[in-house]
Design a protein around this motif. Sequence first.
Motif, PDB file in Angstrom:
ATOM      1  N   ALA A   1       1.072   5.760   0.356  1.00 33.38           N
ATOM      2  CA  ALA A   1       0.537   7.076   0.714  1.00 33.38           C
ATOM      3  C   ALA A   1       1.715   8.045   0.750  1.00 33.38           C
ATOM      4  O   ALA A   1       2.873   7.634   0.625  1.00 33.38           O
ATOM      5  CB  ALA A   1      -0.189   7.046   2.048  1.00 33.38           C
TER       6      ALA A   1
ATOM      7  N   LEU B   1      -3.606   4.627  -1.130  1.00 32.89           N
ATOM      8  CA  LEU B   1      -4.794   4.694  -0.277  1.00 32.89           C
ATOM      9  C   LEU B   1      -5.232   6.124  -0.025  1.00 32.89           C
ATOM     10  O   LEU B   1      -6.403   6.381   0.261  1.00 32.89           O
ATOM     11  CB  LEU B   1      -4.500   4.025   1.071  1.00 32.89           C
ATOM     12  CG  LEU B   1      -4.164   2.536   1.047  1.00 32.89           C
ATOM     13  CD1 LEU B   1      -3.846   2.049   2.453  1.00 32.89           C
ATOM     14  CD2 LEU B   1      -5.329   1.738   0.468  1.00 32.89           C
ATOM     15  N   GLY B   2      -4.270   7.058  -0.085  1.00 36.93           N
ATOM     16  CA  GLY B   2      -4.580   8.450   0.192  1.00 36.93           C
ATOM     17  C   GLY B   2      -3.320   9.235   0.447  1.00 36.93           C
ATOM     18  O   GLY B   2      -2.221   8.833   0.033  1.00 36.93           O
TER      19      GLY B   2
ATOM     20  N   THR C   1      -6.140  15.209   5.178  1.00 37.33           N
ATOM     21  CA  THR C   1      -6.067  13.789   4.817  1.00 37.33           C
ATOM     22  C   THR C   1      -6.950  13.502   3.607  1.00 37.33           C
ATOM     23  O   THR C   1      -8.131  13.881   3.596  1.00 37.33           O
ATOM     24  CB  THR C   1      -6.527  12.896   5.994  1.00 37.33           C
ATOM     25  OG1 THR C   1      -5.729  13.180   7.141  1.00 37.33           O
ATOM     26  CG2 THR C   1      -6.367  11.419   5.651  1.00 37.33           C
TER      27      THR C   1
ATOM     28  N   SER D   1      -5.359   9.288  10.697  1.00 39.56           N
ATOM     29  CA  SER D   1      -5.270   9.087   9.241  1.00 39.56           C
ATOM     30  C   SER D   1      -5.077   7.609   8.918  1.00 39.56           C
ATOM     31  O   SER D   1      -5.715   7.073   7.998  1.00 39.56           O
ATOM     32  CB  SER D   1      -4.102   9.896   8.662  1.00 39.56           C
ATOM     33  OG  SER D   1      -4.323  11.276   8.761  1.00 39.56           O
TER      34      SER D   1
ATOM     35  N   VAL E   1      -8.576  10.378   1.448  1.00 36.86           N
ATOM     36  CA  VAL E   1      -8.902   8.960   1.522  1.00 36.86           C
ATOM     37  C   VAL E   1      -9.569   8.563   0.215  1.00 36.86           C
ATOM     38  O   VAL E   1     -10.581   9.156  -0.176  1.00 36.86           O
ATOM     39  CB  VAL E   1      -9.853   8.657   2.698  1.00 36.86           C
ATOM     40  CG1 VAL E   1     -10.121   7.151   2.787  1.00 36.86           C
ATOM     41  CG2 VAL E   1      -9.287   9.179   4.013  1.00 36.86           C
ATOM     42  N   LYS E   2      -9.018   7.565  -0.481  1.00 39.03           N
ATOM     43  CA  LYS E   2      -9.615   7.089  -1.724  1.00 39.03           C
ATOM     44  C   LYS E   2     -10.740   6.105  -1.415  1.00 39.03           C
ATOM     45  O   LYS E   2     -10.534   5.136  -0.701  1.00 39.03           O
ATOM     46  CB  LYS E   2      -8.553   6.412  -2.599  1.00 39.03           C
ATOM     47  CG  LYS E   2      -7.594   7.382  -3.257  1.00 39.03           C
ATOM     48  CD  LYS E   2      -6.501   6.674  -4.033  1.00 39.03           C
ATOM     49  CE  LYS E   2      -7.008   5.989  -5.277  1.00 39.03           C
ATOM     50  NZ  LYS E   2      -5.902   5.417  -6.083  1.00 39.03           N
ATOM     51  N   ARG E   3     -11.910   6.370  -1.976  1.00 34.67           N
ATOM     52  CA  ARG E   3     -13.070   5.503  -1.799  1.00 34.67           C
ATOM     53  C   ARG E   3     -13.795   5.374  -3.137  1.00 34.67           C
ATOM     54  O   ARG E   3     -14.413   6.327  -3.600  1.00 34.67           O
ATOM     55  CB  ARG E   3     -14.045   6.070  -0.758  1.00 34.67           C
ATOM     56  CG  ARG E   3     -13.547   6.053   0.670  1.00 34.67           C
ATOM     57  CD  ARG E   3     -13.674   4.660   1.302  1.00 34.67           C
ATOM     58  NE  ARG E   3     -13.351   4.706   2.718  1.00 34.67           N
ATOM     59  CZ  ARG E   3     -12.144   4.550   3.224  1.00 34.67           C
ATOM     60  NH1 ARG E   3     -11.122   4.353   2.399  1.00 34.67           N
ATOM     61  NH2 ARG E   3     -11.926   4.590   4.528  1.00 34.67           N
TER      62      ARG E   3
ATOM     63  N   TYR F   1       5.431   4.906   2.424  1.00 36.91           N
ATOM     64  CA  TYR F   1       4.946   6.262   2.669  1.00 36.91           C
ATOM     65  C   TYR F   1       6.064   7.239   2.313  1.00 36.91           C
ATOM     66  O   TYR F   1       7.162   7.165   2.857  1.00 36.91           O
ATOM     67  CB  TYR F   1       4.547   6.399   4.139  1.00 36.91           C
ATOM     68  CG  TYR F   1       3.835   7.686   4.488  1.00 36.91           C
ATOM     69  CD1 TYR F   1       2.461   7.708   4.699  1.00 36.91           C
ATOM     70  CD2 TYR F   1       4.537   8.877   4.629  1.00 36.91           C
ATOM     71  CE1 TYR F   1       1.804   8.884   5.036  1.00 36.91           C
ATOM     72  CE2 TYR F   1       3.897  10.060   4.954  1.00 36.91           C
ATOM     73  CZ  TYR F   1       2.535  10.053   5.160  1.00 36.91           C
ATOM     74  OH  TYR F   1       1.889  11.222   5.486  1.00 36.91           O
TER      75      TYR F   1
ATOM     76  N   TYR G   1       0.845  -1.189   0.000  1.00 34.78           N
ATOM     77  CA  TYR G   1       0.000   0.000   0.000  1.00 34.78           C
ATOM     78  C   TYR G   1       0.887   1.247   0.000  1.00 34.78           C
ATOM     79  O   TYR G   1       2.011   1.224   0.500  1.00 34.78           O
ATOM     80  CB  TYR G   1      -0.901   0.014   1.229  1.00 34.78           C
ATOM     81  CG  TYR G   1      -1.851  -1.151   1.295  1.00 34.78           C
ATOM     82  CD1 TYR G   1      -3.032  -1.157   0.551  1.00 34.78           C
ATOM     83  CD2 TYR G   1      -1.571  -2.249   2.100  1.00 34.78           C
ATOM     84  CE1 TYR G   1      -3.909  -2.225   0.613  1.00 34.78           C
ATOM     85  CE2 TYR G   1      -2.451  -3.327   2.170  1.00 34.78           C
ATOM     86  CZ  TYR G   1      -3.609  -3.308   1.426  1.00 34.78           C
ATOM     87  OH  TYR G   1      -4.470  -4.373   1.480  1.00 34.78           O
TER      88      TYR G   1
ATOM     89  N   TRP H   1      -7.480   4.980   6.630  1.00 35.54           N
ATOM     90  CA  TRP H   1      -7.025   4.174   5.494  1.00 35.54           C
ATOM     91  C   TRP H   1      -7.201   2.669   5.712  1.00 35.54           C
ATOM     92  O   TRP H   1      -7.574   1.947   4.797  1.00 35.54           O
ATOM     93  CB  TRP H   1      -5.551   4.465   5.202  1.00 35.54           C
ATOM     94  CG  TRP H   1      -5.282   5.868   4.761  1.00 35.54           C
ATOM     95  CD1 TRP H   1      -6.124   6.688   4.048  1.00 35.54           C
ATOM     96  CD2 TRP H   1      -4.104   6.645   5.006  1.00 35.54           C
ATOM     97  NE1 TRP H   1      -5.538   7.916   3.842  1.00 35.54           N
ATOM     98  CE2 TRP H   1      -4.295   7.918   4.408  1.00 35.54           C
ATOM     99  CE3 TRP H   1      -2.903   6.393   5.661  1.00 35.54           C
ATOM    100  CZ2 TRP H   1      -3.329   8.925   4.453  1.00 35.54           C
ATOM    101  CZ3 TRP H   1      -1.947   7.395   5.713  1.00 35.54           C
ATOM    102  CH2 TRP H   1      -2.161   8.640   5.110  1.00 35.54           C
TER     103      TRP H   1
END
Length: 273
Positions: A5, A58-59, A89, A248, A91-93, A34, A3, A252
């Motif tokens: 970010a 993820l964001g 922050t 945050s 956030v991908k949704r 990250y 993942y 995620w």
Amino acid sequence: MLYKACVFGNPVSQSKSPFIHEEFAKQFDIKFAYSKASPEIEAFTSAANEFLADPDVLGANITVPFKEQAYQYVDELSPHAQRAGAVNTFVKRDERIIGDNTDGIGLIQDLLRNKVKLKGARVLLIGAGGAAKGALPALIDAQVASVHIYNRTVERARDLLLNLSEDGDCQLSVYEDEENFDLIINATSLSLQEKVPSLPDFIYGESVVCYDMVYLNKPTSFLRHAKKAGCKVCIDGLGMLVGQAAQSFYLWFGKMPDVEPVLVKLRKALQAQ
């Protein structure tokens, strides 16, 4: 799966967010990359578009000076972000970008961790930018008695209060010449420039708690000035940083990390610099 970010900021070289999130990921055995991103101010939108297009992302976190741009960028705002008028922050949704604000949660948690009494407190909040916007609703929810806003540009302070003037029982006003405060919070980035707000020294009494949202490997210029002027309890923003990062991380992954061991490691690493 790896993942991803990042944190967007300018400057961002001093950010400890990658270390913090990597430590959080270890607690849950999550593979998490990250990184830091420091676009020019006018290039924030294109940089965000490029980064968020990666399906493994993820964001992101957003810091100075991009929080208000981030507010305009997102597809949807959380209630925290709506009240704050700033986003820290992403956030991908489902191919949409949700904007949230975890600054206030991180601030309140750190103040309580340091045993600062908030209910009924008289607060001076210095600054009217993205960090102050995140802090103000959280202070109101913590049932402080009053918040006075000081900003170099008075109009920005008034604008900050406008949206929250009827939010709860807290008395809100622009700072004039008051001196009786229980808590003074520096929500500006002046300490990164080794500067201090242009405020009179009489506000820093022995019983006042002074809190700087900035953190360094030594006491910040604001905290040094406050201590010299008489303040006994001076707290930097490292705990807030870790606390807002934890929130945050929760947004995620749906998992809340343990803040304390990460804060201890980070403080030791800073002191060793």
